[in-house]
Write a protein that holds these residues in place. Structure first.
Motif, PDB file in Angstrom:
ATOM      1  N   ALA A   1       0.831  -1.203   0.000  1.00 41.44           N
ATOM      2  CA  ALA A   1       0.000   0.000   0.000  1.00 41.44           C
ATOM      3  C   ALA A   1       0.867   1.255   0.000  1.00 41.44           C
ATOM      4  CB  ALA A   1      -0.928   0.011   1.209  1.00 41.44           C
ATOM      5  N   ARG A   2       2.119   1.114   0.419  1.00 41.69           N
ATOM      6  CA  ARG A   2       3.036   2.246   0.412  1.00 41.69           C
ATOM      7  C   ARG A   2       3.792   2.357  -0.904  1.00 41.69           C
ATOM      8  NH1 ARG A   2       4.657   4.485   5.604  1.00 41.69           N
ATOM      9  NH2 ARG A   2       3.106   3.878   7.092  1.00 41.69           N
ATOM     10  N   ARG A   3       3.429   1.517  -1.869  1.00 40.16           N
ATOM     11  CA  ARG A   3       4.028   1.545  -3.204  1.00 40.16           C
ATOM     12  C   ARG A   3       2.919   1.713  -4.240  1.00 40.16           C
ATOM     13  NH1 ARG A   3       9.643   1.744  -3.819  1.00 40.16           N
ATOM     14  NH2 ARG A   3      10.537   0.725  -2.010  1.00 40.16           N
ATOM     15  N   ASP A   4       3.173   2.577  -5.206  1.00 39.23           N
ATOM     16  CA  ASP A   4       2.246   2.771  -6.305  1.00 39.23           C
ATOM     17  C   ASP A   4       2.341   1.562  -7.231  1.00 39.23           C
ATOM     18  OD1 ASP A   4       0.558   4.350  -8.143  1.00 39.23           O
ATOM     19  OD2 ASP A   4       2.367   4.345  -9.386  1.00 39.23           O
ATOM     20  N   PRO A   5       1.225   0.897  -7.536  1.00 42.85           N
ATOM     21  CA  PRO A   5       1.293  -0.331  -8.330  1.00 42.85           C
ATOM     22  C   PRO A   5       1.792  -0.112  -9.766  1.00 42.85           C
ATOM     23  CG  PRO A   5      -0.993   0.223  -7.828  1.00 42.85           C
ATOM     24  CD  PRO A   5      -0.122   1.185  -7.075  1.00 42.85           C
ATOM     25  N   LEU A   6       1.543   1.036 -10.352  1.00 41.63           N
ATOM     26  CA  LEU A   6       1.968   1.295 -11.729  1.00 41.63           C
ATOM     27  C   LEU A   6       3.461   1.597 -11.827  1.00 41.63           C
ATOM     28  CD1 LEU A   6       1.330   1.766 -14.737  1.00 41.63           C
ATOM     29  CD2 LEU A   6       0.821   4.149 -14.138  1.00 41.63           C
ATOM     30  N   THR A   7       3.957   2.442 -10.938  1.00 43.45           N
ATOM     31  CA  THR A   7       5.333   2.927 -11.051  1.00 43.45           C
ATOM     32  C   THR A   7       6.311   2.250 -10.107  1.00 43.45           C
ATOM     33  OG1 THR A   7       5.017   4.665  -9.409  1.00 43.45           O
ATOM     34  CG2 THR A   7       4.470   5.205 -11.709  1.00 43.45           C
ATOM     35  N   GLY A   8       5.811   1.640  -9.061  1.00 46.40           N
ATOM     36  CA  GLY A   8       6.683   1.047  -8.053  1.00 46.40           C
ATOM     37  C   GLY A   8       7.265   2.064  -7.084  1.00 46.40           C
ATOM     38  N   LEU A   9       6.954   3.347  -7.298  1.00 43.25           N
ATOM     39  CA  LEU A   9       7.439   4.384  -6.381  1.00 43.25           C
ATOM     40  C   LEU A   9       6.627   4.370  -5.096  1.00 43.25           C
ATOM     41  CD1 LEU A   9       7.969   7.502  -8.702  1.00 43.25           C
ATOM     42  CD2 LEU A   9       9.681   5.912  -7.837  1.00 43.25           C
ATOM     43  N   HIS A  10       7.162   5.014  -4.075  1.00 41.60           N
ATOM     44  CA  HIS A  10       6.430   5.150  -2.826  1.00 41.60           C
ATOM     45  C   HIS A  10       5.176   5.989  -3.062  1.00 41.60           C
ATOM     46  CE1 HIS A  10       9.729   3.510  -0.531  1.00 41.60           C
ATOM     47  NE2 HIS A  10      10.558   4.333  -1.135  1.00 41.60           N
ATOM     48  N   THR A  11       4.104   5.647  -2.349  1.00 40.96           N
ATOM     49  CA  THR A  11       2.917   6.497  -2.337  1.00 40.96           C
ATOM     50  C   THR A  11       3.188   7.650  -1.372  1.00 40.96           C
ATOM     51  OG1 THR A  11       1.947   5.231  -0.540  1.00 40.96           O
ATOM     52  CG2 THR A  11       1.346   4.553  -2.789  1.00 40.96           C
ATOM     53  N   ARG A  12       2.238   8.542  -1.254  1.00 41.81           N
ATOM     54  CA  ARG A  12       2.418   9.699  -0.368  1.00 41.81           C
ATOM     55  C   ARG A  12       2.802   9.266   1.037  1.00 41.81           C
ATOM     56  NH1 ARG A  12       0.496  15.051  -0.522  1.00 41.81           N
ATOM     57  NH2 ARG A  12      -0.717  14.537  -2.367  1.00 41.81           N
ATOM     58  N   ALA A  13       2.121   8.280   1.590  1.00 50.37           N
ATOM     59  CA  ALA A  13       2.404   7.845   2.971  1.00 50.37           C
ATOM     60  C   ALA A  13       3.809   7.266   3.098  1.00 50.37           C
ATOM     61  CB  ALA A  13       1.362   6.828   3.427  1.00 50.37           C
ATOM     62  N   GLY A  14       4.168   6.397   2.188  1.00 51.46           N
ATOM     63  CA  GLY A  14       5.494   5.790   2.247  1.00 51.46           C
ATOM     64  C   GLY A  14       6.608   6.797   2.016  1.00 51.46           C
ATOM     65  N   TRP A  15       6.389   7.702   1.074  1.00 46.21           N
ATOM     66  CA  TRP A  15       7.400   8.710   0.771  1.00 46.21           C
ATOM     67  C   TRP A  15       7.555   9.703   1.929  1.00 46.21           C
ATOM     68  CZ3 TRP A  15       7.284  14.034   0.298  1.00 46.21           C
ATOM     69  CH2 TRP A  15       8.464  14.607  -0.171  1.00 46.21           C
ATOM     70  N   THR A  16       6.461  10.119   2.516  1.00 46.52           N
ATOM     71  CA  THR A  16       6.494  11.114   3.590  1.00 46.52           C
ATOM     72  C   THR A  16       7.359  10.640   4.754  1.00 46.52           C
ATOM     73  OG1 THR A  16       4.341  12.013   2.973  1.00 46.52           O
ATOM     74  CG2 THR A  16       5.068  12.418   5.226  1.00 46.52           C
ATOM     75  N   ALA A  17       7.198   9.396   5.154  1.00 47.05           N
ATOM     76  CA  ALA A  17       7.997   8.870   6.275  1.00 47.05           C
ATOM     77  C   ALA A  17       9.486   8.923   5.945  1.00 47.05           C
ATOM     78  CB  ALA A  17       7.568   7.439   6.588  1.00 47.05           C
ATOM     79  N   ARG A  18       9.844   8.534   4.740  1.00 50.82           N
ATOM     80  CA  ARG A  18      11.249   8.557   4.332  1.00 50.82           C
ATOM     81  C   ARG A  18      11.768   9.981   4.186  1.00 50.82           C
ATOM     82  NH1 ARG A  18       9.192   3.975   3.072  1.00 50.82           N
ATOM     83  NH2 ARG A  18      10.417   2.098   2.804  1.00 50.82           N
ATOM     84  N   ALA A  19      10.943  10.847   3.630  1.00 49.98           N
ATOM     85  CA  ALA A  19      11.352  12.236   3.423  1.00 49.98           C
ATOM     86  C   ALA A  19      11.599  12.937   4.758  1.00 49.98           C
ATOM     87  CB  ALA A  19      10.290  12.987   2.619  1.00 49.98           C
ATOM     88  N   GLU A  20      10.716  12.763   5.710  1.00 47.86           N
ATOM     89  CA  GLU A  20      10.900  13.413   7.009  1.00 47.86           C
ATOM     90  C   GLU A  20      12.183  12.936   7.679  1.00 47.86           C
ATOM     91  OE1 GLU A  20       7.125  12.701   8.915  1.00 47.86           O
ATOM     92  OE2 GLU A  20       6.323  14.602   8.133  1.00 47.86           O
ATOM     93  N   HIS A  21      12.470  11.661   7.574  1.00 43.47           N
ATOM     94  CA  HIS A  21      13.705  11.110   8.140  1.00 43.47           C
ATOM     95  C   HIS A  21      14.926  11.748   7.461  1.00 43.47           C
ATOM     96  CE1 HIS A  21      16.440   8.169   9.889  1.00 43.47           C
ATOM     97  NE2 HIS A  21      16.929   7.980   8.669  1.00 43.47           N
ATOM     98  N   LEU A  22      14.896  11.813   6.149  1.00 46.66           N
ATOM     99  CA  LEU A  22      16.028  12.368   5.410  1.00 46.66           C
ATOM    100  C   LEU A  22      16.219  13.862   5.726  1.00 46.66           C
ATOM    101  CD1 LEU A  22      16.936  11.111   1.986  1.00 46.66           C
ATOM    102  CD2 LEU A  22      17.279  13.499   2.430  1.00 46.66           C
ATOM    103  N   LEU A  23      15.134  14.597   5.835  1.00 50.01           N
ATOM    104  CA  LEU A  23      15.222  16.032   6.136  1.00 50.01           C
ATOM    105  C   LEU A  23      15.821  16.283   7.518  1.00 50.01           C
ATOM    106  CD1 LEU A  23      11.867  17.396   4.677  1.00 50.01           C
ATOM    107  CD2 LEU A  23      14.152  17.526   3.675  1.00 50.01           C
ATOM    108  N   ARG A  24      15.491  15.428   8.483  1.00 42.66           N
ATOM    109  CA  ARG A  24      16.052  15.581   9.828  1.00 42.66           C
ATOM    110  C   ARG A  24      17.563  15.347   9.841  1.00 42.66           C
ATOM    111  NH1 ARG A  24      11.378  12.832  11.256  1.00 42.66           N
ATOM    112  NH2 ARG A  24      12.457  10.833  11.384  1.00 42.66           N
ATOM    113  N   ARG A  25      18.027  14.449   8.994  1.00 44.08           N
ATOM    114  CA  ARG A  25      19.436  14.047   9.022  1.00 44.08           C
ATOM    115  C   ARG A  25      20.348  14.857   8.089  1.00 44.08           C
ATOM    116  NH1 ARG A  25      20.646   8.192   8.466  1.00 44.08           N
ATOM    117  NH2 ARG A  25      22.432   8.819   9.680  1.00 44.08           N
TER     118      ARG A  25
END
Length: 183
Positions: A29-53
């Motif tokens: 559910a955290r991956r877009d079935p067409l593109t394989g990219l993270h969905t908003r929820a999956g990407w947001t968690a990773r993005a917030e972690h990366l921004l903090r570091r």
């Protein structure tokens, strides 16, 4: 006694299998079935972690230009191919420097550790290369907006997305082939 032990182990085994199934469903559910990219929820968690570091991190919004026309002219399968190819190009550009996601429709998002090291011009060039689809060269174009997190008064993901969105729309108004950073 053995029957008693087996009776107590079976429910635990069932819950373990059920937990594994739920974990896989959540991951998908955290991956877009067409593109394989993270969905908003999956990407947001990773993005917030990366921004903090990473204090030099940047957030990008990418919107395909003329996507509706491509879809209407060449069909939905061609549109899907354009979305999948855009995702691949964005994922490749991010590499180990960041992570990409699909917000929906023809809108993508990325966060990178350091925009200078990532080379925005390389991404712009990649996203404007035509796509060969069923023997036809389909034109691809995208507008990109970027926001360096260090340039924000309060370095939050929400504010970075808002600034990147404004920069993306400024790029759309300025040129068909462009990218722009906020500030």
């Amino acid at each position: 006694m053995e029957a008693h032990i087996a009776a107590s182990i079976l429910p635990l085994l069932g819950w373990a299998v059920h937990g594994g199934i739920l974990t896989r469903r959540l991951a998908s559910a955290r991956r877009d079935p067409l593109t394989g990219l993270h969905t908003r929820a999956g990407w947001t968690a990773r993005a917030e972690h990366l921004l903090r570091r990473h204090p030099h991190a940047a957030v990008l919004l990418v919107d395909l230009d003329h996507f509706k026309t491509l879809n209407d002219t060449h069909g939905h399968a061609a549109g899907d191919a354009a979305l999948a190819e855009t995702a691949d190009r964005l994922r490749t550009w991010c590499g180990r420097n960041g992570t990409a996601g699909r917000l929906g429709g023809d809108e993508f998002v990325a966060v990178v550790r350091d925009l200078a090291a990532a080379d925005l011009d390389t991404l712009t060039t990649a996203l404007h290369r035509p796509l060969l689809y069923e023997g036809v060269s389909l034109p691809l174009a995208a507008s990109i907006g970027a926001c360096r997190i260090a340039e924000l008064p309060v370095p939050t993901l929400t504010d970075a997305l808002t600034a990147a969105d404004a920069a993306m729309y400024a790029a759309k108004g300025r040129t068909r082939r462009g990218s722009r950073t906020s500030h």
